[in-house]
Write an enzyme that holds these catalytic residues in place. Structure first.
Site, PDB file in Angstrom:
ATOM      1  N   ARG A 251      19.384   4.835  19.380  1.00  0.00           N
ATOM      2  CA  ARG A 251      20.021   3.368  19.420  1.00  0.00           C
ATOM      3  C   ARG A 251      21.542   3.487  19.408  1.00  0.00           C
ATOM      4  NH1 ARG A 251      19.059  -2.035  15.852  1.00  0.00           N
ATOM      5  NH2 ARG A 251      20.818  -1.397  14.833  1.00  0.00           N
TER       6      ARG A 251
ATOM      7  N   LYS B  88      20.930 -11.082   9.297  1.00  0.00           N
ATOM      8  CA  LYS B  88      20.539 -11.225  10.335  1.00  0.00           C
ATOM      9  C   LYS B  88      18.960 -11.758  10.487  1.00  0.00           C
ATOM     10  CE  LYS B  88      19.115  -6.459  11.435  1.00  0.00           C
ATOM     11  NZ  LYS B  88      19.665  -5.346  12.044  1.00  0.00           N
TER      12      LYS B  88
HETATM   13  C1  LIG Z   1      19.610  -4.451  10.869  1.00  0.00           C
HETATM   14  C2  LIG Z   1      20.349  -3.578  10.704  1.00  0.00           C
HETATM   15  C3  LIG Z   1      20.328  -3.195   9.146  1.00  0.00           C
HETATM   16  C4  LIG Z   1      19.342  -3.646   8.089  1.00  0.00           C
HETATM   17  O1  LIG Z   1      18.239  -3.303   8.454  1.00  0.00           O
HETATM   18  P1  LIG Z   1      16.942  -3.468   7.555  1.00  0.00           P
HETATM   19  O2  LIG Z   1      15.655  -3.095   8.299  1.00  0.00           O
HETATM   20  O3  LIG Z   1      16.859  -4.956   7.564  1.00  0.00           O
HETATM   21  O4  LIG Z   1      17.099  -3.179   6.216  1.00  0.00           O
HETATM   22  C5  LIG Z   1      21.206  -1.994   9.021  1.00  0.00           C
HETATM   23  N1  LIG Z   1      22.043  -1.550   9.741  1.00  0.00           N
HETATM   24  C6  LIG Z   1      22.178  -1.727  10.909  1.00  0.00           C
HETATM   25  C7  LIG Z   1      23.018  -1.236  11.951  1.00  0.00           C
HETATM   26  C8  LIG Z   1      21.325  -2.978  11.535  1.00  0.00           C
HETATM   27  O5  LIG Z   1      21.398  -3.269  12.711  1.00  0.00           O
END
Ligand SMILES: *Cc1c(COP(=O)(O)O)cnc(C)c1O
Length: 353
Positions: free
Chosen positions: A133, A36
């Site tokens: 969250r 992402k």
């Molecule tokens: C963005 C996200 C990740 C990855 O997080 P990083 O900090 O980029 O490693 C993993 N799990 C969820 C649910 C996320 O939204």
């Protein structure tokens, strides 16, 4: 050459991926590559695949659709990280293998679409261990699992948690133990063990030094692979490249100006009251890039003596008084990107990739 642009070093991303895949494997966890931060850019996805990623995850369906259309070596699985919208249930079932869920209404919508298509949609249930969250509180987990098991179009693939993103909560062994104990209660309840226990994101890798508890068999990592940094723990990750992405922007003005604005100060273009330190006359440069394209707090100039002053939607202002090099209008300056800086430049349609 067109500016502004991001230069992507595929080899550094491949290296970071491989390094992380191996570190996770030593802890008993498979790595999910999270795309992402780059809008699932093709070069990035391919480099991650070369580094050993077989599961790609993104929070946006649009990005996963891009990955689906790429020809990657071997079979890849696609995970939707953000809880699905009920309105996109049909597309989710069609396009992704696994989605993360916490809401009964959404599970019902996914179930409905899966039954209509005559297939099983795989779901991970999200548990909130304190970051506040997404996810159900541990006390509500079993009832959500029970509901999921009753829906014939769904397959309960695993359980997951995430910290560090909203509340800035630091990962702990205890949170992972909570997840494991929920998984084992579920096992007692339904008579089979869930396939995946997904322990977290980049922040969770800080627990490698203590050893992940046995049973945590998956991690979902974006930031650590892409920029070699862990924001939650504010730590540069040893052995990873921090400069796989370089932002370059062009100088459109160089002038000597006072460092304190002349006239009465109201609010800036974003409605904030700016503050200034009077440092006398300074040499300043303006770059043709702005807040529409990048987050100024998440970029670091590579050239010594270059200082970021701020800017507006389309302008980035620099103090270059301390710069040893002779800079001219038309020259480009480079910046290392933090994770949020990366996200913004990759999303901006004005930044060439
Ligand atoms: C963005 C996200 C990740 C990855 O997080 P990083 O900090 O980029 O490693 C993993 N799990 C969820 C649910 C996320 O939204």
């Amino acid at each position: 050459m067109k500016y502004p642009r991001v230069v992507v070093d595929r080899e550094k991303i491949r290296y970071n991926t491989l390094n992380m895949v191996e570190k996770a494997k030593r802890e008993g966890a498979e790595l999910v590559g999270v795309t992402k931060g780059t809008c699932a850019h093709r070069d990035v996805v391919e480099a991650m695949a070369l580094g050993g990623i077989k599961i790609f995850a993104d929070s946006r369906l649009e990005n996963l659709a891009l990955i689906q259309d790429m020809e990657l070596p071997g079979d890849v699985e696609l995970y939707l990280l953000r809880l699905p919208m009920v309105s996109q249930a049909k597309e989710v079932v069609e396009r992704v293998d696994v989605s993360f869920n916490s809401q009964e209404a959404t599970l019902e919508a996914l179930n409905h679409e899966a039954l209509r298509k005559g297939k099983k949609h795989q779901v991970m249930l999200m548990v909130d261990v304190g970051d506040l969250r997404e996810g159900v509180r541990p006390s509500n987990f079993l009832s959500l699992a029970d509901k999921t098991l009753s829906l014939k179009g769904l397959n309960l693939k695993g359980i997951a948690t995430n910290v560090g993103c909203y509340g800035g909560v630091l990962p702990s062994i205890q949170q992972l133990e909570t997840l494991l104990s929920l998984a084992s209660t579920l096992e007692d309840m339904c008579g089979f063990s869930v396939e995946i226990i997904s322990g977290g994101n980049t922040a969770t890798t800080i627990l490698f030094s203590q050893g992940l508890p046995q049973g945590i068999n998956q991690l979902r990592i974006g930031e650590g692979i892409l920029v070699g940094f862990d924001s939650t723990n504010h730590r540069v990750m040893e052995g990873f490249h921090q400069d796989a992405f370089i932002l370059q922007a062009e100088i459109i003005e160089i002038e000597e100006k006072p460092s304190y604005p002349i006239g009465e100060i109201g609010r800036d273009a974003f409605g904030e009251i700016p503050t200034f330190q009077d440092r006398g006359i300074r040499k300043r440069a303006i770059l043709a890039i702005g807040r529409q394209d990048v987050e100024f707090g998440s970029i670091t100039p590579t050239m010594e003596g270059v200082e970021i002053l701020g800017g507006s939607s389309d302008h980035l202002l620099l103090d270059i008084s301390a710069c040893q090099e002779t800079l001219r209008v038309g020259d480009a300056l480079s910046f290392i990107l933090g994770y949020s800086g990366l996200l913004r430049v990759m999303t901006s349609g004005y930044v060439h990739k």
